[in-house]
Design a protein around this motif. Sequence first.
Motif, short mmCIF file in Angstrom:
data_model
loop_
_atom_site.label_atom_id
_atom_site.label_comp_id
_atom_site.label_asym_id
_atom_site.label_seq_id
_atom_site.Cartn_x
_atom_site.Cartn_y
_atom_site.Cartn_z
N GLU A 169 -8.28 3.62 6.18
CA GLU A 169 -9.27 2.63 5.76
C GLU A 169 -8.62 1.26 5.58
N THR A 170 -7.42 1.25 4.98
CA THR A 170 -6.70 0.00 4.76
C THR A 170 -6.37 -0.66 6.08
N ARG A 176 -1.82 13.18 1.61
CA ARG A 176 -2.65 12.65 0.53
C ARG A 176 -3.02 11.19 0.75
N CYS A 177 -2.15 10.46 1.45
CA CYS A 177 -2.36 9.01 1.62
C CYS A 177 -3.03 8.64 2.93
N VAL A 205 0.86 -1.18 0.00
CA VAL A 205 0.00 0.00 0.00
C VAL A 205 0.90 1.24 0.00
N ALA A 238 -5.99 9.24 4.53
CA ALA A 238 -7.37 8.74 4.58
C ALA A 238 -7.46 7.32 4.05
N HIS A 239 -6.85 7.09 2.89
CA HIS A 239 -6.89 5.74 2.30
C HIS A 239 -6.17 4.74 3.20
#
Length: 247
Positions: A242-243, A235-236, A195, A238-239
């Motif tokens: 969730e991961t 930028r990364c 990721v 939030a994603h």
Amino acid sequence: MRVLIADDEPLARERLRDLLAEQPGIELVAEAGDGREALHACAQHHPDLVLLDIAMPGIDGLETARHLAAFEPRPAVVFCTAYDAHALSAFEAAAIDYLVKPVRPERLAAALDRARTFAAGRTTNGSGTEGATTPDQRRTHLCARLRGSLRLIPIEDVHYLQAEEKYVVVHHARGEDLIEESLKSLEEEFGDRFVRIHRNCLVARHEIVELKRAPDGHVQAVLRHGDHPLEVSRRCVAHLRETVKHL
């Protein structure tokens, strides 16, 4: 033309050796019994052509060919196999020909002619791994070039990948190595395993223990085997949150 034979069957190697001996202008530089041996031999001997079996133990012929696509100069690859079911995969791995065993002399001669044409016009093309891959096309190892030899790093041993100038540093269970591949192509190939946490860093999903906020306000990823937390770009975040919820 310098040729390397890679086949796990001694009799198959012997037949190819005998057939090559009948062809003019051929120098057999090495033989290998599996993909790992073939890659090491290619790094040492720089063949123009690799006659490559597909069904070999460990690193098979298809994965070996994908690694060879990153070699400079890149050798031509001709698959020699007892099965014709792999033809499409062979050409997707950039083979220039596909020979079905038992290899006929006239077919081998035609393949050698193709290899000469390839060698005469070949140009380097980067890593050779650009573009999306299906699960059965993904490599099981990364290949680090080391002063005329190489190190094969199992993907399962990789903790994280960090871009530095034109290289990517592979941080793995036995240390660090440099590979000449782009982080983007690695993300495309292994996106289910890694990721992105930063524009210059991919982390193995199973390595992420938690996310924490540093005193300066930046979010950091704490790794299972990391010596220090890694910075997560805004930028990364939030994603990545969730991961982590689904790990």
